[in-house]
Structures are given as C-alpha cells and as structure tokens.
Design an enzyme around this catalytic site. Structure first.
Site, mmCIF file in Angstrom:
data_model
loop_
_atom_site.group_PDB
_atom_site.id
_atom_site.type_symbol
_atom_site.label_atom_id
_atom_site.label_comp_id
_atom_site.label_asym_id
_atom_site.label_seq_id
_atom_site.Cartn_x
_atom_site.Cartn_y
_atom_site.Cartn_z
ATOM 1 N N HIS A 180 42.817 34.866 44.986
ATOM 2 C CA HIS A 180 44.099 35.206 45.819
ATOM 3 C C HIS A 180 44.852 34.026 46.096
ATOM 4 C CE1 HIS A 180 43.495 39.499 46.648
ATOM 5 N NE2 HIS A 180 42.278 38.998 46.949
ATOM 6 N N HIS A 209 41.336 39.405 38.607
ATOM 7 C CA HIS A 209 40.278 40.053 38.532
ATOM 8 C C HIS A 209 39.482 39.860 37.390
ATOM 9 C CE1 HIS A 209 37.648 43.618 37.963
ATOM 10 N NE2 HIS A 209 37.118 42.913 38.971
#
Length: 302
Positions: free
Chosen positions: A99, A109
């Site tokens: 993040h 991801h």
C-alpha cells in the site's frame, strides 16, 4: 530433470522473499523490512517481513510460510474430498501486498503457492493483480503486457485463460466492480498433459521473478506525482473496497484462517488506513468516475 520436492519449492520461495525485499528497499530508498518469524502450533510456520512508513510504501508485507498437518475438514469440503481419512497437507508460498502513500501509485498483490497432500494430490496456484486508486490506462497496459510476456513464454493459452480467471476472481460482487485492473490468477495447476510438474514450477518461478521489476517501475514512474487532499480521501475509499474484498471474498484469507494460520500475517494485506462514506457518489466527468468506469471485467488491455 531432478524431482520437484516440496522442500525444493519451499526453498525457492524463501529465496524469492529475500530477492523481492531487497528490490523494494532499494526502490523505496528509506523503508526497511522488519523480519518477524512465527510458528504454527499445528506444524510449520513462516517469516513475515513488514515495511512501514517508507518514502513510497506506507505499509507492505512480503510473507513466506510453510505449514503442514492434518487437512482440516473445511478444506476437504471445499475440495469436494471425503472427510473420513484426514490426509496430511503441506502448503508453502509467498504472499505480498503493498500500500503506497501516494494515491497515484497503485496497490499491488502477488501470491505464489504450492499445496500437496499425503494422498498424492498436489497443485500450484497464484497470480499478480494491480489495484490503482486512479486507473492510468498506460500503466494498466504496461502491467498486462509484462504478465502476457511471462505467460506466452510457457503456453499460448495461459494469458487469456488466467487473465479471465483474475477478472472473475478479483470481483467485488456486492459492489459490481472489479477490485482493480486485474492481472493473472491461476489455481490447481497439476501435471495435466502436456504440462509436467517441472513445467508448472518453472511458470510459477517466472511469475514470482516478474513481480519486483514490474512494481519498482510503477513506483518510480508515479511516486513523485502531486496529489490533492481530495485525491487522498479517494484513496482511503478505494482502500475500503480492498478491505471488503479481502475479508468477504478472498479464498486465501479463508484458507489461512481455516488452517489456524497466523492472524497477523493473514491480515497483513489490510491497509494502514481506510474509509467508508455512506452512499458516496462521484462527480460526473471526474477522474473518480473514469476510474469506476474502468473497473469492469473483460477489458482488453493488450
């Protein structure tokens, strides 16, 4: 070709974790990964490596695990297997979520994993997907082209098949939008002819090795872009969608909790700060509306 043992797969994932952490630290320029080894009471354990408050990465985790024991009934049910013999299982892999501070830098991801049971069943799974707070179409095309190149090096059907799988998997059904611009997702890759176990493993290794070059490019390209407080608030709302997917729909989260995995490591994927606003509406014609229009299945990026 040497036998592909669970130990050789585990050891490669350990080396991948180290390689990715070094690349991310170099690209961030400030943040350093804290190493947090842990043990699972039922067998095995792992190492969670967490970076917080870097120059570019606000919170990120690169987690390795190798766990084993009796296969839980919930897992056997999900695989439509008998629950009376309780075979042993072994699972190992890498899970990454990053993040960033800047809403112009996307969330990313990756998960690559291997699973086997004492009854002879085994498979590889994983994938990479990108979740921009603001969809930059050139970034999305770059991202998909890199993944297509990896896939094409192994089989001409891989990208099309795994891209659709990602569109379908990373879908927030209750919002009727995709989590981001997708990527590739694959599961239960076995030794179905013409694919051997060695070939499947080589593909998974190439996916894992592609992660750092892809994301460090996106970090460098976007981290110096200016942003407003309004764009920061939109980032918090989009992080809220990320939380919703991971807690409601993600099978990896459910598997980790069902197998008594380490809660801190499983929930590492959640952002440091997120926001929910009741019945939020975007302004017509705004960059936020454009992003929502691109959070759809089936977009051809390359």
């Amino acid at each position: 070709m040497p036998m592909i043992s669970k130990e050789s797969v585990r050891d490669w994932f350990i080396s991948l974790q180290d390689e990715i952490c070094k690349s991310l630290e170099a690209a961030d320029g400030k943040g350093k990964f804290m190493s947090d080894p842990w043990e699972r009471s039922g067998g095995g354990g792992g190492v969670s490596r967490i970076l917080t408050n870097g120059n570019i990465i606000e919170k990120g985790g690169v987690n390795f695990s190798a766990v084993w024991g009796k296969t839980p009934e919930a897992v056997l049910h999900s695989m439509k297997l008998p629950t009376n013999d309780h075979p042993d299982f072994f699972a190992t892999g890498i899970s990454i979520v990053l993040h960033p501070h800047n809403p112009k830098v996307p969330i990313i991801h990756m998960n690559t994993r291997y699973f086997e049971m004492s009854n002879g069943i085994w498979w590889f799974g994983g994938g990479i997907d990108l979740t921009p707070h603001y969809v930059d179409e050139s970034d999305a095309r770059y991202f998909h082209q890199q993944l297509k190149t990896v896939c094409d090096n192994h089989h001409p059907s891989y990208y099309t098949e795994f891209k659709k799988w990602a569109d379908d998997y990373f879908y927030i059904k209750h919002r009727q939008e995709t989590r981001g611009v997708g990527g590739i997702f694959f599961d239960s890759l076995k030794d179905d002819a013409p694919f051997t176990k060695a070939a499947r493993f080589e593909f998974v290794k190439d996916v894992g090795s592609a992660f750092a070059p892809i994301y460090t490019h996106l970090m460098a390209k976007n981290n110096t872009l200016s942003f407003s407080q309004q764009e920061k608030q939109w980032q918090y709302l989009r992080r809220g969608r990320y939380v919703e997917f991971n807690l409601v729909w993600d099978r990896g989260t459910k598997f980790g909790l069902d197998t008594d995995g380490r809660t801190e490591s499983i929930l590492m994927s959640l952002p440091p700060q997120a926001q929910w606003e009741y019945n939020h509406q975007v302004v017509p014609g705004s960059p936020e509306e454009k992003t929502l229009q691109l959070l759809k299945k089936g977009i051809t990026w390359v």
